[in-house]
Design an enzyme around this catalytic site. Sequence first.
Site, PDB file in Angstrom:
ATOM      1  N   CYS A 101      45.673  45.401  43.366  1.00  0.00           N
ATOM      2  CA  CYS A 101      46.623  45.034  44.431  1.00  0.00           C
ATOM      3  C   CYS A 101      46.361  45.799  45.718  1.00  0.00           C
ATOM      4  O   CYS A 101      46.876  45.445  46.780  1.00  0.00           O
ATOM      5  CB  CYS A 101      48.057  45.312  43.985  1.00  0.00           C
TER       6      CYS A 101
ATOM      7  N   CYS B  12      50.704  47.371  36.044  1.00  0.00           N
ATOM      8  CA  CYS B  12      50.858  46.481  37.188  1.00  0.00           C
ATOM      9  C   CYS B  12      51.248  45.092  36.680  1.00  0.00           C
ATOM     10  O   CYS B  12      50.571  44.550  35.796  1.00  0.00           O
ATOM     11  CB  CYS B  12      49.551  46.401  37.974  1.00  0.00           C
TER      12      CYS B  12
ATOM     13  N   HIS C 260      48.219  42.530  37.337  1.00  0.00           N
ATOM     14  CA  HIS C 260      46.888  42.746  36.752  1.00  0.00           C
ATOM     15  C   HIS C 260      46.937  43.288  35.324  1.00  0.00           C
ATOM     16  O   HIS C 260      45.885  43.446  34.688  1.00  0.00           O
ATOM     17  CB  HIS C 260      46.072  43.692  37.646  1.00  0.00           C
TER      18      HIS C 260
ATOM     19  N   LYS D 102      41.268  34.941  38.220  1.00  0.00           N
ATOM     20  CA  LYS D 102      39.833  35.136  38.032  1.00  0.00           C
ATOM     21  C   LYS D 102      39.557  36.155  36.932  1.00  0.00           C
ATOM     22  O   LYS D 102      38.631  35.996  36.138  1.00  0.00           O
ATOM     23  CB  LYS D 102      39.198  35.589  39.349  1.00  0.00           C
TER      24      LYS D 102
END
Length: 517
Positions: A130, A144, A147, A299
Amino acid sequence: MTDPFYITTPIYYVNAQPHLGHAYTTIAADVSCRYNFMEKKDVYFQTGTDEHGDKIERAARAEGLGVKEYVDKISGLFKDLWPELKIKYNYFIRTTDPSHIKLVRELLQRIYDAEDIYFHEYEGLYCFGCERFYAERELVNGKCPDHNREPELIKESNYFFRMSKYQDWLMDHIESTPDFIRPKRYKNEVLAFLREPLEDLCISRPKSRLKWGIPLPFDNDYVTYVWFDALINYISGLGYPDGDLFSKFWPAAQHIIAKDILKPHGIYWPIMLKAAGIDIYKHLNVHGYWNIDENKMSKSIGNVIEPLSLIEKYGIDSFRFFLMREMTFGLDSNFSEQSLIERINSDLANDLGNLFSRVLSMGHKYFSGIVPLIDMDAENSFHFSLEKEAIDAVEKFQGSMEEFAFHGGIAAIWGLIRRMNKYIDVTSPWELAKKKSAKKQLEIVIYNLLEGLRVVSGLIYPVMPDASVAMQKHLGLDADEVLKGKFNYIDELKKWNVIKPGTRLLKSIRLFPRIEN
């Protein structure tokens, strides 16, 4: 003079190629822009790319490219994709543009001179994904939330922006302006965060750790935090402070974002504007995630969907329709190719496509492809008009589109389509055609169906521009009329008996062929 309408997408981070999530946000902005153009507003649409930060340096190294070469490449992929998706923007901004860099440095200096930026040693939990520090209360199970990784503990000296100074002001503004952040769920989320003490924002990174960024104007050993850089694009692209575009469009600014960047846009950005003495934007419109198998598209997970592969298989209008219809704006939605096929077959091929084909075919069969002249007295006595249903659909469509409820706007159109299909079943034109005494009734039925198609063809324009043009051409209408912007086209769709008797209809076509699995 027409009312201004300014809409922006986030500027997309160039650490990866564009995917379905980027496409949805940008198509949603395009749909809103086209709708407001139909309302005869003076529209301005800005998108672009965010090109600084640690992740960009790492992505460039991973591809064996220089950083500038890498950002030019990925930014070009975004810029080239949007025309393929029928997206018509006015300006594509890049944070590496000299004019943007100049304004970022000017605003930093202005806020620093006002003593709202100070130097301080800080230790905190930092997510490299981030590129920002997290408070412990923001983490989910110590990780997080975006993520799913534990942030690293970092201690370093940096420059900080006094966001806490403006916390009460921002809360008051959000509470006194109910539709400032919409849907309401995200307004409530921001307010809940602001009810806790607001920490000051670290707005620099030492060059010893990161060189690819905009140098601070007051300390060349540091570069600007990527969010403090990126958010300013919304005004630098309008030529702030003296540009005509800024004075005209900024008071009408509408941002559209995904929920993962709510905090920067809902908290950092308005406070940055307030500290710089700039009026804040009008609305922040927040949508949910596209999930694949219940996981956010990412991704890092490896579940991204590339838009071009879908439009090559199913067509651009079908793709745009699916995205706008399937997601309730503000909520998450699941993507699957099977659900896309089902939408095409059910809503487009069966409902709209079959209706369009049936009505045109009957127009040719019963009236040789010429729009019939109807007896108005007979229409009043037969009560066969679709006028009320059509006007209701236009008004419901308007209400939904004004609130960015695109799925609701499409539902209003499909309500009219279903009503028209039922109208055919109830009036049974094939039976009326068998009776000479029913000729006036048949004329009324076919004319009303053609008028209904005219309204549908106009309403679908923001979502499916190509299908809209094809329908209007086959109805003998000026297919470019909506593009000329000479009048309020939504008001025109509320009128009835617009198609002139004697107009020649083109032969029926299949608007949306069925997809066989």
